[in-house]
Design a protein around this motif. Structure first.
Motif, PDB file in Angstrom:
ATOM      1  N   TRP A 132       0.457  20.563   4.496  1.00 33.68           N
ATOM      2  CA  TRP A 132       0.438  20.271   5.916  1.00 33.68           C
ATOM      3  C   TRP A 132      -0.209  21.459   6.635  1.00 33.68           C
ATOM      4  O   TRP A 132      -0.560  22.457   6.004  1.00 33.68           O
ATOM      5  CB  TRP A 132       1.852  20.023   6.429  1.00 33.68           C
ATOM      6  N   GLY A 133      -0.399  21.369   7.933  1.00 28.66           N
ATOM      7  CA  GLY A 133      -1.098  22.416   8.656  1.00 28.66           C
ATOM      8  C   GLY A 133      -0.190  23.235   9.544  1.00 28.66           C
ATOM      9  O   GLY A 133       0.863  22.756  10.000  1.00 28.66           O
ATOM     10  N   LYS A 149      -4.312  17.371   6.811  1.00 28.11           N
ATOM     11  CA  LYS A 149      -5.708  17.123   7.185  1.00 28.11           C
ATOM     12  C   LYS A 149      -5.898  16.979   8.690  1.00 28.11           C
ATOM     13  O   LYS A 149      -6.895  16.415   9.144  1.00 28.11           O
ATOM     14  CB  LYS A 149      -6.246  15.872   6.471  1.00 28.11           C
ATOM     15  N   HIS A 209      -5.118  19.872  10.876  1.00 24.49           N
ATOM     16  CA  HIS A 209      -5.136  21.182  11.539  1.00 24.49           C
ATOM     17  C   HIS A 209      -6.514  21.533  12.085  1.00 24.49           C
ATOM     18  O   HIS A 209      -6.635  22.070  13.186  1.00 24.49           O
ATOM     19  CB  HIS A 209      -4.604  22.283  10.617  1.00 24.49           C
ATOM     20  N   LYS A 210      -7.576  21.226  11.360  1.00 21.58           N
ATOM     21  CA  LYS A 210      -8.916  21.555  11.854  1.00 21.58           C
ATOM     22  C   LYS A 210      -9.267  20.711  13.078  1.00 21.58           C
ATOM     23  O   LYS A 210      -9.822  21.219  14.058  1.00 21.58           O
ATOM     24  CB  LYS A 210      -9.949  21.370  10.744  1.00 21.58           C
ATOM     25  N   ASP A 248      -5.487  29.308  13.039  1.00 20.65           N
ATOM     26  CA  ASP A 248      -5.113  28.421  11.950  1.00 20.65           C
ATOM     27  C   ASP A 248      -4.513  29.283  10.835  1.00 20.65           C
ATOM     28  O   ASP A 248      -5.221  30.064  10.202  1.00 20.65           O
ATOM     29  CB  ASP A 248      -6.361  27.680  11.449  1.00 20.65           C
ATOM     30  N   THR A 293      -2.762  27.990   8.227  1.00 16.53           N
ATOM     31  CA  THR A 293      -2.405  27.081   7.141  1.00 16.53           C
ATOM     32  C   THR A 293      -2.524  27.746   5.775  1.00 16.53           C
ATOM     33  O   THR A 293      -1.624  27.617   4.928  1.00 16.53           O
ATOM     34  CB  THR A 293      -3.300  25.826   7.184  1.00 16.53           C
TER      35      THR A 293
END
Length: 332
Positions: A28-29, A90, A92-93, A113, A115
């Motif tokens: 997960w992010g 998928k 977070h970006k 970020d 992650t």
């Protein structure tokens, strides 16, 4: 059905019911929001009320489009100098770019970020209180959802323990530097945790009714259709998508709702749900379970609610409430 599910699935599900399971959520992010305006910024960009939160508290919140359609359900943890948001795989970006475009010149906001530099574990099940006690985090037992604190345990630093398993099941979320991951896992397994595979977690989240992006969370649906009332504040100021969501609540305009569906056989997500010849909705998720077959799907409100008999192709189904979501209009 048990033989088709597999012994690992069964062991993990039994651990969730009576002890605790360990789910590795590190794919997960994680996004870290810092600087002076971080609380106000997240308050204005999502559905929950962040201006009422203090360091050590947290909540679920939803990112929505300007027209009130769902982007992601995230969990936010407010620290003294930052907010950490736990976002779906998928996502977070995309969310980094989404949030960045709403930062204006005068805003004091930094997005990072994190992650790759951190790991995330979930402890799921009623025995998780015993485990966090062994790790020295017993002060969190009985605290509200989202409460969190950073501890040291077993010689490891910067372990953030958070109340909530990510499901409507007792448990905790752990966020910590990725360098500690193998050590933490060994400790948890020594204390009796049962590892949960991604397939088992997916089965459990469908049984629970936790919505996921590209399935229940898409721009086809708004948060009230999903049933995420607890992640929405109707008393806060303006935020992206507020007008649509407020109007749907005020005029009770939710036209379809997400339900669990007991099924008589396997079927395919994306299939139409019908009653007789009438199309009434769409199946979004399916799983085989220890006891049979189960799915999630949106069904038009005018058709009814729980205990409605439906068909998905040649498969028979019956709607049922699921614990993670609610379809009750709140009292404002």
């Amino acid at each position: 059905m048990e033989s088709s599910i597999g012994n690992q699935h069964i062991a993990a599900m039994r651990a969730v019911e009576s002890k605790f399971a360990l789910y590795d959520r590190s794919h997960w992010g994680l996004i870290k929001i810092t600087d002076r305006d971080c609380l106000r910024f997240l308050h204005n960009q999502s559905t929950n009320n962040f201006l009422s939160l203090q360091p050590g508290q947290g909540c679920d919140t939803i990112f929505v489009t300007p027209t009130g359609r769902t982007i992601d359900l995230v969990t936010a943890y407010v620290h003294d100098d930052a907010i950490i948001i736990l976002v779906s795989p998928k996502r977070h970006k995309f969310l980094m770019e989404w949030l960045d475009k709403y930062i204006f010149f005068a805003d004091k906001i930094q997005l990072n970020d994190i992650t790759e530099s951190h790991a995330i574990f979930n402890l799921i099940g009623p025995g998780s209180d015993e485990l966090v006690t062994k790790l020295g985090a017993e002060i969190l037992i009985g605290k509200p959802y989202g409460t969190h604190q950073v501890f040291s345990a077993q010689g490891l630093q910067d372990l953030c323990f958070c109340v909530g398993s990510g499901l409507a099941i007792p448990g905790y979320t752990m966020i910590f530097p990725v360098a500690h991951k193998n050590s933490i896992q060994e400790i948890l397994l020594e204390y009796g945790a049962v590892k949960m595979s991604e397939n088992t977690w997916s089965m459990l989240r469908i049984l629970q009714g936790r919505p996921m992006p590209d399935q229940e969370i898409t721009e086809e649906y708004n948060p009230l259709e999903v049933g995420l009332w607890n992640a929405i504040s109707f008393n806060k100021g303006c935020y992206i998508g507020q007008e649509t969501i407020t109007r749907l609540n005020t005029y009770k305009g939710v036209k379809q709702k997400l339900w669990g569906i007991y099924l008589t056989a396997p079927t395919t997500p994306g299939s139409l749900i019908t009653i007789g010849q009438e199309k009434v909705g769409k199946l979004t998720s399916y799983t085989a379970t220890v006891d049979g077959h189960f799915g999630l799907g949106y069904i038009r409100t005018k058709v009814g609610g729980a205990n409605i008999k439906v068909e998905i192709g040649n498969v028979q189904g019956k709607t049922v409430k699921v614990p993670f979501i609610s379809h009750d209009y709140p009292k404002i």
